[in-house]
Write a protein that holds these residues in place. Structure first.
Motif, PDB file in Angstrom:
ATOM      1  N   PRO A   8      94.225  94.202 120.520  1.00  0.00           N
ATOM      2  CA  PRO A   8      94.844  94.174 119.671  1.00  0.00           C
ATOM      3  C   PRO A   8      95.704  92.616 119.076  1.00  0.00           C
ATOM      4  N   ALA A   9      96.374  92.041 120.202  1.00  0.00           N
ATOM      5  CA  ALA A   9      97.426  90.917 120.285  1.00  0.00           C
ATOM      6  C   ALA A   9      96.006  89.854 119.891  1.00  0.00           C
ATOM      7  N   GLY A  10      95.063  89.893 119.891  1.00  0.00           N
ATOM      8  CA  GLY A  10      93.871  88.939 119.971  1.00  0.00           C
ATOM      9  C   GLY A  10      93.398  88.604 118.581  1.00  0.00           C
ATOM     10  N   TYR A  11      93.643  90.466 118.044  1.00  0.00           N
ATOM     11  CA  TYR A  11      92.542  90.223 116.432  1.00  0.00           C
ATOM     12  C   TYR A  11      93.902  89.739 115.698  1.00  0.00           C
ATOM     13  N   LEU A  12      95.201  90.238 116.346  1.00  0.00           N
ATOM     14  CA  LEU A  12      96.094  90.250 114.498  1.00  0.00           C
ATOM     15  C   LEU A  12      97.577  90.277 115.647  1.00  0.00           C
ATOM     16  N   PRO A  13      97.142  88.921 116.285  1.00  0.00           N
ATOM     17  CA  PRO A  13      98.701  88.446 116.365  1.00  0.00           C
ATOM     18  C   PRO A  13      99.900  88.634 116.026  1.00  0.00           C
ATOM     19  N   GLY A  14     101.057  89.894 116.176  1.00  0.00           N
ATOM     20  CA  GLY A  14     102.558  89.578 116.269  1.00  0.00           C
ATOM     21  C   GLY A  14     102.438  91.452 115.687  1.00  0.00           C
ATOM     22  N   THR A  15     101.562  92.124 116.134  1.00  0.00           N
ATOM     23  CA  THR A  15     100.847  93.294 116.253  1.00  0.00           C
ATOM     24  C   THR A  15     101.494  93.862 117.018  1.00  0.00           C
ATOM     25  N   ASP A  16     102.451  95.410 116.398  1.00  0.00           N
ATOM     26  CA  ASP A  16     103.490  95.571 117.630  1.00  0.00           C
ATOM     27  C   ASP A  16     102.551  97.175 119.252  1.00  0.00           C
ATOM     28  N   MET A  17     101.087  97.398 118.188  1.00  0.00           N
ATOM     29  CA  MET A  17     100.241  97.836 119.340  1.00  0.00           C
ATOM     30  C   MET A  17      99.639  97.062 120.563  1.00  0.00           C
ATOM     31  N   LEU A  18     100.485  96.999 121.818  1.00  0.00           N
ATOM     32  CA  LEU A  18     100.491  95.552 122.719  1.00  0.00           C
ATOM     33  C   LEU A  18      99.444  96.720 124.214  1.00  0.00           C
ATOM     34  N   ALA A  19      99.853  97.960 124.160  1.00  0.00           N
ATOM     35  CA  ALA A  19      98.827  98.620 124.968  1.00  0.00           C
ATOM     36  C   ALA A  19      97.989  99.222 124.983  1.00  0.00           C
ATOM     37  N   ASP A  55     105.601  93.391 110.566  1.00  0.00           N
ATOM     38  CA  ASP A  55     105.175  92.232 109.383  1.00  0.00           C
ATOM     39  C   ASP A  55     104.112  91.675 109.402  1.00  0.00           C
ATOM     40  N   ALA A  56     103.524  91.363 110.969  1.00  0.00           N
ATOM     41  CA  ALA A  56     102.299  91.228 110.489  1.00  0.00           C
ATOM     42  C   ALA A  56     101.233  92.228 110.622  1.00  0.00           C
ATOM     43  N   VAL A  57     101.392  93.502 110.465  1.00  0.00           N
ATOM     44  CA  VAL A  57     100.343  94.554 109.834  1.00  0.00           C
ATOM     45  C   VAL A  57     100.293  94.200 108.569  1.00  0.00           C
ATOM     46  N   MET A  58     101.428  94.294 108.093  1.00  0.00           N
ATOM     47  CA  MET A  58     102.221  94.575 106.461  1.00  0.00           C
ATOM     48  C   MET A  58     101.640  93.516 105.546  1.00  0.00           C
ATOM     49  N   THR A  59     100.986  92.110 106.470  1.00  0.00           N
ATOM     50  CA  THR A  59     101.129  91.264 105.588  1.00  0.00           C
ATOM     51  C   THR A  59      99.143  90.852 106.509  1.00  0.00           C
ATOM     52  N   SER A  60      98.801  91.360 106.747  1.00  0.00           N
ATOM     53  CA  SER A  60      97.249  91.203 107.324  1.00  0.00           C
ATOM     54  C   SER A  60      96.116  91.230 106.401  1.00  0.00           C
ATOM     55  N   ASP A  61      96.318  92.179 105.608  1.00  0.00           N
ATOM     56  CA  ASP A  61      95.320  91.964 104.141  1.00  0.00           C
ATOM     57  C   ASP A  61      94.186  92.324 104.673  1.00  0.00           C
ATOM     58  N   ILE A  62      94.311  93.550 105.930  1.00  0.00           N
ATOM     59  CA  ILE A  62      93.032  93.863 106.186  1.00  0.00           C
ATOM     60  C   ILE A  62      92.642  95.220 105.934  1.00  0.00           C
ATOM     61  N   VAL A  63      91.288  95.637 105.359  1.00  0.00           N
ATOM     62  CA  VAL A  63      90.536  97.103 105.193  1.00  0.00           C
ATOM     63  C   VAL A  63      90.499  97.475 106.428  1.00  0.00           C
ATOM     64  N   TRP A  64      90.378  98.781 106.796  1.00  0.00           N
ATOM     65  CA  TRP A  64      89.830  99.266 108.359  1.00  0.00           C
ATOM     66  C   TRP A  64      88.588  99.737 108.243  1.00  0.00           C
ATOM     67  N   ASP A  65      87.463  98.866 108.684  1.00  0.00           N
ATOM     68  CA  ASP A  65      85.840  99.592 108.733  1.00  0.00           C
ATOM     69  C   ASP A  65      85.614  99.398 110.192  1.00  0.00           C
ATOM     70  N   GLU A  66      84.898  99.589 110.422  1.00  0.00           N
ATOM     71  CA  GLU A  66      84.157  99.954 111.897  1.00  0.00           C
ATOM     72  C   GLU A  66      84.396  98.595 112.363  1.00  0.00           C
ATOM     73  N   ALA A  67      83.560  97.387 111.760  1.00  0.00           N
ATOM     74  CA  ALA A  67      84.088  96.240 112.299  1.00  0.00           C
ATOM     75  C   ALA A  67      85.443  96.073 112.820  1.00  0.00           C
ATOM     76  N   SER A  68      86.221  96.034 111.518  1.00  0.00           N
ATOM     77  CA  SER A  68      87.749  95.893 111.722  1.00  0.00           C
ATOM     78  C   SER A  68      88.155  96.495 113.151  1.00  0.00           C
ATOM     79  N   LEU A  69      87.972  98.105 112.985  1.00  0.00           N
ATOM     80  CA  LEU A  69      88.388  98.567 114.101  1.00  0.00           C
ATOM     81  C   LEU A  69      88.469  97.987 115.270  1.00  0.00           C
ATOM     82  N   ASP A  70      86.788  97.804 115.443  1.00  0.00           N
ATOM     83  CA  ASP A  70      86.115  97.196 116.680  1.00  0.00           C
ATOM     84  C   ASP A  70      87.068  96.148 117.601  1.00  0.00           C
ATOM     85  N   GLY A  71      86.704  95.349 116.565  1.00  0.00           N
ATOM     86  CA  GLY A  71      87.864  93.823 116.646  1.00  0.00           C
ATOM     87  C   GLY A  71      89.477  93.703 117.818  1.00  0.00           C
TER      88      GLY A  71
END
Length: 154
Positions: free
Chosen positions: A122-133, A101-117
């Protein structure tokens, strides 16, 4: 016989001495500025040929991601979504992948800066993400992976 042993010992002494006598090259940091549209390269830390292909380094570095992701047009997603064409994609926008749900509701469009963050924490940039490791703490490794992902987009 005694002469051969002396020769062998002398040769071994010369070889061992020669191995340890080379001076180490001085490390020099460089900043490379590129114009938009130029291929991304990074300075080779060993000083070979002046520069290395950042995309090639990223392809190698992406191997740490292949436990969960693929980066191949049309390939099915695995534990994580297929990352082919991720640059410019809306987060959660790959059809058929069950995003959090965190990813689905994030309104992020992936670019170099957002991918870098995101790759840095992952969990700090997008709390609730499933990518934890999947954090990539080294900024140079992240930059290489992002350059590789950008090079394979559609």
């Amino acid at each position: 016989m005694h002469r051969n042993a002396f020769l062998a010992a002398s040769l071994l002494t010369v070889m061992v001495t020669a191995c340890g006598s080379a001076e180490q090259p001085e490390v020099v940091e460089q900043i490379i500025v590129r114009e938009p549209g130029e291929p991304e390269t990074a300075v080779d830390p060993a000083g070979n040929d002046g520069a290395v292909d950042l995309v090639a380094l990223g392809e190698d570095a992406f191997q740490i991601c292949t436990g969960c992701h693929v980066n191949e047009a049309g390939a099915p997603s695995t534990a994580g979504p297929n990352l082919h064409g991720v640059i410019g994609r809306t987060a959660g926008g790959l059809e058929g992948y069950p995003y959090s749900d965190a990813v689905m509701t994030s309104d992020i469009v992936w670019d170099e800066a957002s991918l870098d963050g995101y790759l840095a924490d992952p969990a700090g940039y997008l709390p609730g993400t499933d990518m934890l490791a999947g954090a990539v703490p080294d900024p140079d490794t992240r930059a290489a992976i992002i350059a590789y992902l950008a090079s394979t987009g559609e």
